[in-house]
Design a protein around this motif. Sequence first.
Motif, mmCIF file in Angstrom:
data_model
loop_
_atom_site.group_PDB
_atom_site.id
_atom_site.type_symbol
_atom_site.label_atom_id
_atom_site.label_comp_id
_atom_site.label_asym_id
_atom_site.label_seq_id
_atom_site.Cartn_x
_atom_site.Cartn_y
_atom_site.Cartn_z
ATOM 1 N N HIS A 169 -12.263 -5.842 -6.611
ATOM 2 C CA HIS A 169 -11.070 -5.021 -6.750
ATOM 3 C C HIS A 169 -10.022 -5.504 -5.769
ATOM 4 N N GLU A 223 1.263 0.420 -10.178
ATOM 5 C CA GLU A 223 0.047 0.539 -9.413
ATOM 6 C C GLU A 223 0.310 0.432 -7.929
ATOM 7 N N THR A 224 1.330 -0.318 -7.566
ATOM 8 C CA THR A 224 1.556 -0.556 -6.144
ATOM 9 C C THR A 224 2.931 -0.052 -5.738
ATOM 10 N N THR A 225 3.059 0.186 -4.453
ATOM 11 C CA THR A 225 4.348 0.617 -3.909
ATOM 12 C C THR A 225 5.411 -0.448 -4.161
ATOM 13 N N GLU A 226 4.977 -1.727 -4.089
ATOM 14 C CA GLU A 226 5.932 -2.819 -4.248
ATOM 15 C C GLU A 226 6.562 -2.805 -5.642
ATOM 16 N N ASP A 286 9.475 8.086 -11.813
ATOM 17 C CA ASP A 286 8.602 9.238 -11.620
ATOM 18 C C ASP A 286 7.994 9.736 -12.918
ATOM 19 N N THR A 318 11.449 1.712 1.566
ATOM 20 C CA THR A 318 10.219 1.076 2.021
ATOM 21 C C THR A 318 10.299 -0.444 1.946
ATOM 22 N N ARG A 360 7.164 -0.282 -7.511
ATOM 23 C CA ARG A 360 8.176 0.765 -7.590
ATOM 24 C C ARG A 360 9.463 0.308 -6.917
ATOM 25 N N ALA A 382 -6.346 -4.985 -3.472
ATOM 26 C CA ALA A 382 -5.604 -4.011 -2.669
ATOM 27 C C ALA A 382 -4.353 -3.548 -3.412
ATOM 28 N N VAL A 383 -3.868 -2.371 -3.054
ATOM 29 C CA VAL A 383 -2.625 -1.904 -3.682
ATOM 30 C C VAL A 383 -1.413 -2.377 -2.891
ATOM 31 N N GLU A 384 -1.677 -2.984 -1.747
ATOM 32 C CA GLU A 384 -0.554 -3.486 -0.971
ATOM 33 C C GLU A 384 -0.404 -4.972 -1.265
ATOM 34 N N LEU A 424 -10.220 -6.804 -2.113
ATOM 35 C CA LEU A 424 -10.804 -5.958 -1.084
ATOM 36 C C LEU A 424 -12.194 -6.492 -0.774
#
Lengths: 704, 483, 325
Positions: free
Chosen positions: B89, B326-329, B319, B422, B331, B91-93, B79
Amino acid sequence: MALLLGSVAPYLSAANWNSPYSQQGVEEQVLYSSFSGRPKHLDPARSYSSNEYTFIGQIYEPPLQYHYLKRPYQLEPLGAAEMPVVTYLDRQGEPLPADASTEQIAYSVYEIRVREGAKYQPHPAFVPVDEVVLEQVEQLSDFPQQGSRALMADDYIYQIKRLAHPATHSPIFGLMTEYIVGLQALRDQLKEARKQHPEQWLDLRKFPLDGVERVDDRTYRIKVKGKYPQFLYWLAMPFFAPMPWEVEQFYERPQLKEKNITLDWYPVGSGPFMLTVNNPNRKMVLERNPNYHADFYPTEGEPEDREQGLLADAGQPIPFLDRIEFSLEKETIPYWNKFLQGYYDASGISSDSFDQAVQLSGSGEAQLTPDMEAQGMRLQTSVSTSIYYMGFNMADTVIGGTDERARKLRQAISIAVDYEEYISIFANGRGIPAQSPLPAGIFGHQTGEQGVNPVVYRWESGKPVRRSLDEAKQLLVEAGYPNGRDAESGKPLTLYFDVTASGPDDKARMDWYRKQFEKIDLQLVIRNTDYNRFQDKMLNGSAQIYLWGWNADYPDPENFLFLLYGPNAKMEKNGENASNYSNPQFDQLFEQMKNMENSPERQQVIEKMTTILHNDAPWLWGFHPKNFGLYHHWYRNTKPNLMANNTLKYARVDSAERTQKRGEWNQPVLWPLWGGVVLMMVLIVPAWLGIRRREQQSLRKEVS
Amino acid sequence: MIELYAAIGAKPLFLWTDLLIWLLVAVIVLGVSYTRKRPHLLEPWHRVARSRLAMGSLVVLLVYVVIGLLDSIHYRPALKSTEANAEVHYAVEARTVLDWLVGDLGEQSEKSYSAPLATHLYSRESIETEAGTVRDYPRLQHGGAHLEDPAQQRGDLTTSLFVGGLQGVLVWLAIALIVAMWLRNRQGRSPLQWVVSKIRGQSDEGDVLPWHTILWVTCVVALLMMMAIQVGVKYHILGTDKVGQDVFYQAVKSIRTGLVIGTLTTLIMLPFAILLGIMAGYFRGWIDDAIQYTYTTLNSIPGVLLIAAAILMIQVYIDNNAALFETTEERADLRLLFLCIILGVTSWTGLCRLLRGETLKLREMDYITAAHAFGVSHLRIITRHILPNVMHVVLISIVLDFSGLVLAEAVLSYVGVGVDPTMYSWGNMINGARLEMAREPVVWWTLLASFLFMFVMVLAANLFSDVVREAFDPRLQSRGERS
Amino acid sequence: MLNYILRRILYAFPILVGVNLITFFLFFVVNTPDDMARMQLGMKHVTPEAVENWKQERGYDRPLFWDDTASGVGVVSETLLFIESTKLFRFDFGVADDGRDIGKDIRERMGPSLAIAVPTFIIGLMTNITFALLMVFFRASYLELSGVVLTVVLMSISGLFYIIGGQFVVGKLMHLVPISGYESGLGAFRFVVLPVAIGVISGIGSGVRWYRTIFLEEMGKDYVRTARAKGLSEGRVLFHHVLRNAMIPILTGAVVVLPLLFMGSLITESFFGIPGLGSYTIEAINAQDFAIVRAMVFLGAVLYIIGLLLTDLSYTLVDPRVRLS
């Protein structure tokens, strides 16, 4: 295949080839509609969703109904002879004057007189049942004999008792125990009785319910704790429709239960229609109830109703329709296409068929495309009495709480997530950005500058303008997250978004949300999960940011504002306050507002409440969806009524016009078939000839 | 390490499927070097290599694989920091090397639908002009935005295509020359001469590979790719979707998902299938019974239902352990991995049964009974004598399964138990596109894009696997010789 | 023979127990009775008491695998696992979470499923065999080459495209058949035509290739050479001798899928709105109604085992040399 199809189809039915119905229904008044999934419950004490009300709203008649045409929504008697008479009692049970203050009122008693001349639909429960027949029946229509009887006050009382029956699972039982006197005690008794005789039918007439009193054959009283003016709205819902005890006893037979013949599936009512075909896997048919009492089309309405021809049938006996056919239609595309082909009479507009049907005019008003106009269709829009919002879990340590830091953060996010854009992308403009929980049409909703949420919008030259991102970033700085980073530790602020995304559109939607947060340098992690897991998180309060919606039970601000009432918290208490928002000041105002009649004083209290909400921003107010309904030209007397669910009795259909239009719109196109056949020939013949020649040559060779 | 990440402004993100994909690459490289030294193993591969069809489709597949591999190196960009010396730091993406290579393509989104190569949106909107509000098709923000007048589009497209074509030829020539220089068997010609002769269709003594076909296919692929890049930076080649995302980009990103499902599923189930299949056939008796029982039981559960249950289970796991991701990816990736595993569980039984049958036959062979007599250990017999002799069965089933698995992904997404919604995948694209078919005018390009990308890959895989099967299956060979 | 069948049926029992254990474990671990209750009770005004009440009424308040409070055999037999499983083995599927009797629903939905699956299977088989024979007949002509290419192409297209395309072209543009829906009796014809046609077409790719290899294998056998030597025409050899002999592997291969036709097709049924068992399963998955899913898994397993048994039997009937042991 092609030949077979071409030659057989015309003989199969005189109708169009692609007609999904076997008969055309020219002579009769038939309405064609659909249902998207099998309704789960048709028991009026149990059923609580709009797709179920589509059916039982036409079948069961509660004491009251909403006037079809008048706005704002107004209650009028339906099963009752006139509007209920309410008397207030004090703690000792002594009557109080009508203007007694809320504190004095310990009980309100509603006296309801049942309408004269109302009878139930024909049903086998009203005649003695032959045991032999019982073994043979496969569905309810197999019973040879059917009877009926007149409605009585006892039937209404019986239904109220059913709300407490443990096997009924009535969704409003919990709520009603707070109001109807003695309901919880009745539940306890019934539970005890069921423990002793688990398999036996409980005759509820034998169990007393303190809060309900039978005065005479046609009169009964309901005793409600405190003052609860909203109770009248409940009386307009099927929960309070009459239920004859014979019917419940009839359906208790095990032979019927194992054939899925239950009260939950075969409703017995006194309304304009009755359910005659009940195949939730394919088709449900409502037919005119021959015993329906005298009922007439309303003679008054709003001024523009007359222009639109909605009063052409004023004073005529209703219902007009003989039959309503509902076909199962799970997918939106076939539904939409069949609507275009004229096989469904009305359609909502899904986002994807929007462009085809509707254009927005220069001023943002929706109008039909010329194509649709030419087909004679009619568009009707209305802002629904519901809200879709993005909630912040107030119990969360980062985003929740009422301290200044978290509040500023929530306010900043409220500015950043641009719901105007959301509505235009994902809903094709069919929605109105919400300024508070109250949608238009609900008392307390305000328009113009007063109604605008000052935290998110500025009022500029006569319209609200979303505050700039700079302002949002400034709020973040004040909250201690300059550039989306914790001012002390320097760590970027990561937020979690709990959703149940599974649909095809959801990827795009989630990307969009992520981008909105990125605009103010916040990192959003999407925690996608299934419905049950999501519910778990909401219950134990581990969600952070979530999406939720609410659809009004009745048109009263209480039904929206209670979603933010502290004691209703979702976490641990399982209430409807999903954000677990709790502000003592708000709670106190809510208690005050709850029991007030609609008046300028009430308006003032609501304004105070909304100001608190705007400032605390426990929700990102989201939007109120707009309903777009499309109706074919032959479908008359339609006016969106978001509260009433028994509107089909007013509908009228011009069958002759429909038959003609269907024929015009569905001419089969055959040339591709013949083209295909010819192409096949062209391909095969030369090769065939080649083989023939080869074989003949070899034959000739052998001969010579 | 941390300083290094800070310096390049990216922190690698190791996803499970990435690791496994690269493991697979390593296994293949090892396998190739092992095979190269053993002529008897090389022999069937030569048969494959001689086939023009196989080599043509292999080139196409390789392009897919390279894209997929580039898309399998994930990192989290740093970032932007406001103050100097602050801790960096990330990014979470997550992004991948592929994203980095294609640059802005994934970021250039429009407002909503636009047709392939369009310069305007697909639907009318109210536009404020000096003359007041007009309803018209607004210009796109990126697609053809460099044109002053949309009427120049045709000319501009032609130029781009021409430039792209030229670049394509150059790139192809470069590749061809490099290959030629690296090649030993050039019959004394210069690399350029060699390329020309191959293009003309001459084949030399001792050539194994059908260079003519390979070069031509590479040429077509290079042309298409360079043209796509040239046009793609200026226009949306396959239009944009509902939220204005480039459909071409989505289709390209979906390649990885398809490849992962097609390959990892087999990779994961392979050890079980081989071990259990051979054990059942070799030891017989109660071991055989137990293994047979296991696979009949698993097989008799309808696959979709098993997958549905497993996907729900992993959802619960994710869950309950939300802190691990940490990231959507991450998951989405775990769900993908689990999908592969469970697809493996439903598909290993076929191979297991085949291997059992094959082993049953082999163990009666003389040399194995002899080995027994000499007291050779079971393990040694299995690894030395049985395993190498059943490898062709394994290989055939791997290549045959691949295309079926890629197709299965689309169906599972429709049922709602496929990859995470996603995630980019052809299944998710089709699932969304089917709603668009009801629009008027029809929005056809998402469906077309997913169709094309999927079709080309599956077709190439099918053609390739056909040749492999013919080369390895002894039964088919004998027939081939007779007829 | 009878002995053999009996033994196979006994052998099926442990398999069914295994299937049942797996599904029970999978579904009850992910979906606790609390989840089910909340799923069924809806969104509004759900109190913990209502959840508790629902579980009690459905008998879901029992322990899952082990009941400490009971005595003797009760520790096992008073559990959810035991009660639910024994019901399944009696083919009593119980009621779905929404209160409907599953057995009745399955019986009702079997018809529509078969109305699609059986014609698709039979017409598909005939079409595939016909095309495969034609390709062998037109050997070494442009028709065979294009046939081979076409089958690979057809095979490489996802089934979803056939359905989406078919519905769009035939239903929407050509107005030939209703886009979706179903009707019992003769009226079903209109609704069944398109799904069956699409089912057949999407199966052509792999089917024709498979039968073609069988025919080619047969063509290489000695009796074909003899027949040709006798001077029989190519057509006669192919359609009379080769076809008849190839029918054995074709039919024995087809037998295994016969019982599974009952399960219906997941995708076709939901796209065309056909109220069969396939769409029933999908709806149950989407609604997370695992009482139905468990019943369908059990039914699927039973049918699969029947299929295996039929295959074995058909081998012996066709080829007397194969003995059942």
